[in-house]
Design a protein around this motif. Structure first.
Motif, PDB file in Angstrom:
ATOM      1  N   ALA A   1       0.816  -1.208   0.000  1.00  0.00           N
ATOM      2  CA  ALA A   1       0.000   0.000   0.000  1.00  0.00           C
ATOM      3  C   ALA A   1       0.856   1.265   0.000  1.00  0.00           C
ATOM      4  N   THR A   2       1.877   1.291   0.861  1.00  0.00           N
ATOM      5  CA  THR A   2       2.743   2.475   0.905  1.00  0.00           C
ATOM      6  C   THR A   2       3.510   2.656  -0.399  1.00  0.00           C
ATOM      7  N   PHE A   3       3.891   1.551  -1.024  1.00  0.00           N
ATOM      8  CA  PHE A   3       4.615   1.645  -2.298  1.00  0.00           C
ATOM      9  C   PHE A   3       3.718   2.250  -3.377  1.00  0.00           C
ATOM     10  N   VAL A   4       2.460   1.801  -3.438  1.00  0.00           N
ATOM     11  CA  VAL A   4       1.534   2.322  -4.448  1.00  0.00           C
ATOM     12  C   VAL A   4       1.262   3.801  -4.222  1.00  0.00           C
ATOM     13  N   VAL A   5       1.000   4.193  -2.968  1.00  0.00           N
ATOM     14  CA  VAL A   5       0.724   5.596  -2.658  1.00  0.00           C
ATOM     15  C   VAL A   5       1.937   6.462  -2.956  1.00  0.00           C
ATOM     16  N   PHE A   6       3.109   5.990  -2.583  1.00  0.00           N
ATOM     17  CA  PHE A   6       4.330   6.744  -2.848  1.00  0.00           C
ATOM     18  C   PHE A   6       4.549   6.893  -4.350  1.00  0.00           C
ATOM     19  N   ALA A   7       4.264   5.832  -5.110  1.00  0.00           N
ATOM     20  CA  ALA A   7       4.426   5.889  -6.562  1.00  0.00           C
ATOM     21  C   ALA A   7       3.448   6.884  -7.185  1.00  0.00           C
ATOM     22  N   LEU A   8       2.202   6.897  -6.690  1.00  0.00           N
ATOM     23  CA  LEU A   8       1.213   7.835  -7.218  1.00  0.00           C
ATOM     24  C   LEU A   8       1.610   9.276  -6.928  1.00  0.00           C
ATOM     25  N   MET A   9       2.091   9.551  -5.734  1.00  0.00           N
ATOM     26  CA  MET A   9       2.523  10.904  -5.399  1.00  0.00           C
ATOM     27  C   MET A   9       3.758  11.290  -6.208  1.00  0.00           C
ATOM     28  N   PHE A  10       4.658  10.344  -6.427  1.00  0.00           N
ATOM     29  CA  PHE A  10       5.868  10.617  -7.205  1.00  0.00           C
ATOM     30  C   PHE A  10       5.501  10.933  -8.657  1.00  0.00           C
TER      31      PHE A  10
ATOM     32  N   ALA B   1      18.264  23.964  -1.664  1.00  0.00           N
ATOM     33  CA  ALA B   1      18.308  23.452  -0.289  1.00  0.00           C
ATOM     34  C   ALA B   1      17.147  22.505  -0.002  1.00  0.00           C
ATOM     35  N   LEU B   2      15.934  22.887  -0.429  1.00  0.00           N
ATOM     36  CA  LEU B   2      14.764  22.039  -0.185  1.00  0.00           C
ATOM     37  C   LEU B   2      14.812  20.762  -1.014  1.00  0.00           C
ATOM     38  N   THR B   3      15.295  20.859  -2.238  1.00  0.00           N
ATOM     39  CA  THR B   3      15.411  19.678  -3.089  1.00  0.00           C
ATOM     40  C   THR B   3      16.376  18.663  -2.495  1.00  0.00           C
ATOM     41  N   GLU B   4      17.478  19.170  -1.938  1.00  0.00           N
ATOM     42  CA  GLU B   4      18.453  18.264  -1.323  1.00  0.00           C
ATOM     43  C   GLU B   4      17.919  17.672  -0.018  1.00  0.00           C
ATOM     44  N   ARG B   5      17.184  18.479   0.750  1.00  0.00           N
ATOM     45  CA  ARG B   5      16.675  17.992   2.030  1.00  0.00           C
ATOM     46  C   ARG B   5      15.655  16.878   1.843  1.00  0.00           C
ATOM     47  N   TYR B   6      14.788  17.003   0.846  1.00  0.00           N
ATOM     48  CA  TYR B   6      13.723  16.013   0.632  1.00  0.00           C
ATOM     49  C   TYR B   6      14.048  15.022  -0.485  1.00  0.00           C
ATOM     50  N   HIS B   7      15.287  15.045  -0.968  1.00  0.00           N
ATOM     51  CA  HIS B   7      15.744  14.083  -1.979  1.00  0.00           C
ATOM     52  C   HIS B   7      14.870  14.116  -3.244  1.00  0.00           C
ATOM     53  N   LEU B   8      14.393  15.313  -3.609  1.00  0.00           N
ATOM     54  CA  LEU B   8      13.512  15.420  -4.764  1.00  0.00           C
ATOM     55  C   LEU B   8      14.251  15.187  -6.084  1.00  0.00           C
ATOM     56  N   ASP B   9      15.567  15.279  -6.067  1.00  0.00           N
ATOM     57  CA  ASP B   9      16.336  15.037  -7.283  1.00  0.00           C
ATOM     58  C   ASP B   9      16.786  13.590  -7.401  1.00  0.00           C
ATOM     59  N   GLU B  10      16.430  12.762  -6.410  1.00  0.00           N
ATOM     60  CA  GLU B  10      16.814  11.353  -6.418  1.00  0.00           C
ATOM     61  C   GLU B  10      15.789  10.526  -7.201  1.00  0.00           C
ATOM     62  N   PRO B  11      16.190   9.340  -7.704  1.00  0.00           N
ATOM     63  CA  PRO B  11      15.231   8.452  -8.371  1.00  0.00           C
ATOM     64  C   PRO B  11      14.136   8.007  -7.416  1.00  0.00           C
ATOM     65  N   PHE B  12      13.053   7.474  -8.004  1.00  0.00           N
ATOM     66  CA  PHE B  12      11.891   7.086  -7.214  1.00  0.00           C
ATOM     67  C   PHE B  12      12.237   6.055  -6.146  1.00  0.00           C
ATOM     68  N   LEU B  13      12.917   4.983  -6.515  1.00  0.00           N
ATOM     69  CA  LEU B  13      13.233   3.916  -5.564  1.00  0.00           C
ATOM     70  C   LEU B  13      14.129   4.416  -4.433  1.00  0.00           C
ATOM     71  N   THR B  14      15.008   5.362  -4.746  1.00  0.00           N
ATOM     72  CA  THR B  14      15.865   5.924  -3.699  1.00  0.00           C
ATOM     73  C   THR B  14      15.046   6.733  -2.705  1.00  0.00           C
ATOM     74  N   GLN B  15      14.098   7.531  -3.216  1.00  0.00           N
ATOM     75  CA  GLN B  15      13.222   8.295  -2.333  1.00  0.00           C
ATOM     76  C   GLN B  15      12.392   7.361  -1.451  1.00  0.00           C
ATOM     77  N   TYR B  16      11.893   6.289  -2.069  1.00  0.00           N
ATOM     78  CA  TYR B  16      11.082   5.331  -1.299  1.00  0.00           C
ATOM     79  C   TYR B  16      11.936   4.660  -0.229  1.00  0.00           C
ATOM     80  N   TRP B  17      13.172   4.355  -0.523  1.00  0.00           N
ATOM     81  CA  TRP B  17      14.060   3.734   0.459  1.00  0.00           C
ATOM     82  C   TRP B  17      14.296   4.672   1.641  1.00  0.00           C
ATOM     83  N   TYR B  18      14.540   5.946   1.361  1.00  0.00           N
ATOM     84  CA  TYR B  18      14.741   6.908   2.444  1.00  0.00           C
ATOM     85  C   TYR B  18      13.493   6.986   3.326  1.00  0.00           C
TER      86      TYR B  18
END
Length: 308
Positions: free
Chosen positions: A19-28, A51-68
């Motif tokens: 469930a969390t993977f699907v929701v995270f994927a939809l938001m991504f 600064a905000l992009t680095e803090r929230y890992h917005l420039d990282e790939p999807f799977l990396t963001q999900y791992w964090y």
């Protein structure tokens, strides 16, 4: 019983991750520019964006963001929203009022549905039975997004019977109208299931045997019929918890109640991915635990059911 609980807990873990993977994927996938959506029409400087992009890992790939996110969640950290506030703190503030609202709605719906359903089954084909079938049909055809503003306008503003809005420290009376509105989203289904279940059990062989032994109709209905008829109703009530949580998004938004649904809708509008995923993760946990409790209640209601 122990093996059954362990097996269900393993299933809950898989369901939670799915469930969390699907929701995270939809938001991504839905994210356009969450930083600008959060700021509105105000401009964001390049240094702030970096600064905000680095803090929230917005420039990282999807799977990396999900791992964090999952790494923090498994350690009890729901993360930080794009506004800089801890999601756990927001949940701590919003959860009690939503829990109170949902509990009131469940109790109201269950009392009305079971009482009216049993009476309709006993007086099947009568005026009350036909009236309840028409009312439930109307409720099923009207979504909560229509019922909520109509109830607020009619009973809250024009008639003044209830407060039109509620605060975070709302009293029972202030939450009564939103709870009734929320209860209508599940009331019709629960009433119809109760009526059908009771009507079937009234025609069962054990009922005729009980009456032949001289038991009164009230005792047969309250002790024997109702206990067997409540099994599908309790199943439905457990499932309805998810419907109440989804309906709370609309209800809390209309009545301006700062609960889970209100904050979840706000997070979706501002594309606050961490907030949305954090709140949904908490709702998934609650939904899974409630369904486990409902399954365990089967054995208490029906001695024939045993989990081996």
């Amino acid at each position: 019983m122990f093996r059954y609980i362990v097996r269900r807990l393993l299933q809950m873990v898989l369901t939670f991750f799915g469930a969390t993977f699907v929701v995270f994927a939809l938001m991504f996938a839905n994210q356009d520019d969450p930083l600008q959506a959060l700021a509105g029409e105000r401009p964001i400087t390049e240094s702030q964006r970096i600064a905000l992009t680095e803090r929230y890992h917005l420039d990282e790939p999807f799977l990396t963001q999900y791992w964090y996110y999952m790494k923090g969640l498994l350690t009890g950290d729901f993360g930080t929203s794009l506004t800089g506030r801890k999601i756990a703190d927001t949940l701590e503030t919003a959860w009690p009022i939503t829990l109170k609202l949902a509990t009131m709605a469940i109790v109201i719906a269950a009392i009305i549905a079971i009482s009216a359903g049993v009476y309709s089954a006993i007086k099947r084909g009568g005026i009350f039975d036909n009236t309840t079938l028409i009312v439930t049909l109307v409720l099923l055809s009207m979504p909560i997004v229509v019922i909520a503003p109509l109830a607020q306008l009619l009973f809250g503003i024009q008639l003044g019977w209830f407060p039109p809005t509620a605060s975070a420290k709302a009293t029972f009376y202030q939450l009564l109208l939103p709870a009734i509105v929320l209860a209508t989203s599940v009331l019709a289904t629960q009433l119809r299931v109760t009526r059908t279940s009771v009507a079937e059990n009234l025609r069962a062989d054990y009922v005729r045997t009980a009456r032949a032994k001289g038991l009164s109709s009230r005792r047969v209905t309250s002790v024997h019929v109702l206990r067997n008829s409540l099994i599908p109703v309790i199943t439905l009530i457990g499932v309805d918890l998810g419907n109440l949580m989804s309906g709370a998004i609309v209800t809390e938004g209309v009545f301006n109640i700062p609960g889970v649904g209100y904050n979840l809708a706000k997070g979706i509008r501002t594309e606050d991915g961490p907030l949305v995923v954090g709140f949904v993760s908490a709702l998934v946990i609650v939904f899974l635990v409630v369904n486990l409790i409902v399954d365990l209640l089967y054995a208490a209601l029906d001695p024939r059911i045993r989990y081996e």
